[in-house]
Design a protein around this motif. Structure first.
Motif, mmCIF file in Angstrom:
data_model
loop_
_atom_site.group_PDB
_atom_site.id
_atom_site.type_symbol
_atom_site.label_atom_id
_atom_site.label_comp_id
_atom_site.label_asym_id
_atom_site.label_seq_id
_atom_site.Cartn_x
_atom_site.Cartn_y
_atom_site.Cartn_z
ATOM 1 N N UNK A 33 3.640 6.162 -0.193
ATOM 2 C CA UNK A 33 2.850 5.226 0.605
ATOM 3 C C UNK A 33 3.440 3.825 0.574
ATOM 4 N N UNK A 34 3.401 3.162 1.696
ATOM 5 C CA UNK A 34 3.697 1.735 1.728
ATOM 6 C C UNK A 34 2.425 0.994 1.334
ATOM 7 N N UNK A 35 2.561 -0.279 1.063
ATOM 8 C CA UNK A 35 1.368 -1.079 0.782
ATOM 9 C C UNK A 35 0.435 -1.077 1.987
ATOM 10 N N UNK A 36 0.991 -1.096 3.183
ATOM 11 C CA UNK A 36 0.175 -1.079 4.406
ATOM 12 C C UNK A 36 -0.580 0.237 4.538
ATOM 13 N N UNK A 37 0.088 1.351 4.256
ATOM 14 C CA UNK A 37 -0.571 2.661 4.350
ATOM 15 C C UNK A 37 -1.672 2.788 3.298
ATOM 16 N N UNK A 38 -1.399 2.337 2.070
ATOM 17 C CA UNK A 38 -2.424 2.370 1.026
ATOM 18 C C UNK A 38 -3.596 1.479 1.410
ATOM 19 N N UNK A 39 -3.308 0.339 1.992
ATOM 20 C CA UNK A 39 -4.365 -0.578 2.419
ATOM 21 C C UNK A 39 -5.303 0.088 3.415
ATOM 22 N N UNK A 40 -4.743 0.844 4.350
ATOM 23 C CA UNK A 40 -5.577 1.533 5.347
ATOM 24 C C UNK A 40 -6.457 2.586 4.700
ATOM 25 N N UNK A 41 -5.883 3.349 3.779
ATOM 26 C CA UNK A 41 -6.656 4.397 3.092
ATOM 27 C C UNK A 41 -7.752 3.786 2.228
ATOM 28 N N UNK A 47 -2.021 -7.425 1.884
ATOM 29 C CA UNK A 47 -1.660 -8.626 1.137
ATOM 30 C C UNK A 47 -2.304 -8.603 -0.261
ATOM 31 N N UNK A 48 -3.534 -8.125 -0.337
ATOM 32 C CA UNK A 48 -4.224 -8.059 -1.629
ATOM 33 C C UNK A 48 -3.541 -7.030 -2.543
ATOM 34 N N UNK A 49 -3.147 -5.895 -1.971
ATOM 35 C CA UNK A 49 -2.438 -4.890 -2.765
ATOM 36 C C UNK A 49 -1.120 -5.469 -3.279
ATOM 37 N N UNK A 50 -0.426 -6.192 -2.437
ATOM 38 C CA UNK A 50 0.822 -6.842 -2.847
ATOM 39 C C UNK A 50 0.588 -7.789 -4.021
ATOM 40 N N UNK A 51 -0.466 -8.570 -3.947
ATOM 41 C CA UNK A 51 -0.767 -9.528 -5.010
ATOM 42 C C UNK A 51 -1.172 -8.814 -6.306
ATOM 43 N N UNK A 52 -1.871 -7.696 -6.194
ATOM 44 C CA UNK A 52 -2.235 -6.914 -7.387
ATOM 45 C C UNK A 52 -0.969 -6.344 -8.029
ATOM 46 N N UNK A 53 -0.121 -5.721 -7.219
ATOM 47 C CA UNK A 53 1.093 -5.107 -7.742
ATOM 48 C C UNK A 53 2.056 -6.130 -8.346
ATOM 49 N N UNK A 54 2.067 -7.331 -7.815
ATOM 50 C CA UNK A 54 2.972 -8.364 -8.334
ATOM 51 C C UNK A 54 2.400 -9.055 -9.564
ATOM 52 N N UNK A 68 -7.650 3.649 -7.255
ATOM 53 C CA UNK A 68 -7.452 4.912 -7.963
ATOM 54 C C UNK A 68 -7.839 6.090 -7.081
ATOM 55 N N UNK A 69 -8.955 5.977 -6.384
ATOM 56 C CA UNK A 69 -9.399 7.043 -5.499
ATOM 57 C C UNK A 69 -8.406 7.254 -4.360
ATOM 58 N N UNK A 70 -7.954 6.178 -3.753
ATOM 59 C CA UNK A 70 -7.005 6.271 -2.642
ATOM 60 C C UNK A 70 -5.677 6.884 -3.082
ATOM 61 N N UNK A 71 -5.330 6.701 -4.343
ATOM 62 C CA UNK A 71 -4.085 7.244 -4.875
ATOM 63 C C UNK A 71 -4.276 8.622 -5.510
ATOM 64 N N UNK A 72 -5.511 9.124 -5.513
ATOM 65 C CA UNK A 72 -5.791 10.428 -6.094
ATOM 66 C C UNK A 72 -5.667 10.432 -7.612
ATOM 67 N N UNK A 73 -6.043 9.314 -8.230
ATOM 68 C CA UNK A 73 -5.940 9.169 -9.678
ATOM 69 C C UNK A 73 -7.309 9.066 -10.324
ATOM 70 N N UNK A 74 -7.377 9.425 -11.595
ATOM 71 C CA UNK A 74 -8.576 9.258 -12.409
ATOM 72 C C UNK A 74 -8.292 8.247 -13.509
#
Length: 95
Positions: A33-41, A47-54, A68-74
């Motif tokens: 997933x790109x940050x944009x694709x994750x953002x949509x899901x 931009x917020x995902x970018x700031x979290x990851x950085x 976590x839910x969008x990434x299928x993680x627990x």
């Protein structure tokens, strides 16, 4: 399927905000997933995902669970064990 050995999603211990940010970034990339694709899901701005990851911002608990839910993680909590190379750390050593 990921071709590189480091592009496999394995259980990962995280004890700090920077480690969490890296784990989320890694999981996103393993999922392809790109940050944009994750953002949509996730319903969060890219931009917020970018700031979290950085590490520029720390996600609040609600945002963390959405990601976590969008990434299928627990999220799994476990007792901290100390062994060789992993001395007991106080809270002040983690944050």
């Amino acid at each position: 399927m990921p071709s590189e050995p480091d592009m496999v999603l394995r259980p990962q211990r995280t004890r700090s905000a920077p480690e969490l940010a890296e784990a989320l970034r890694h999981a996103r990339k393993v999922r392809g997933l790109t940050q944009t694709a994750l953002a949509k899901v996730a319903g969060i701005r890219a931009h917020h995902i970018s700031r979290i990851e950085s590490g520029a911002v720390k996600p609040n608990i609600d945002t963390l669970f959405v990601l976590l839910s969008a990434l299928g993680l627990d999220l799994t909590l476990s007792a901290r064990d100390s062994g060789p190379g992993d001395p007991d750390k106080g809270i002040e050593d983690i944050f």
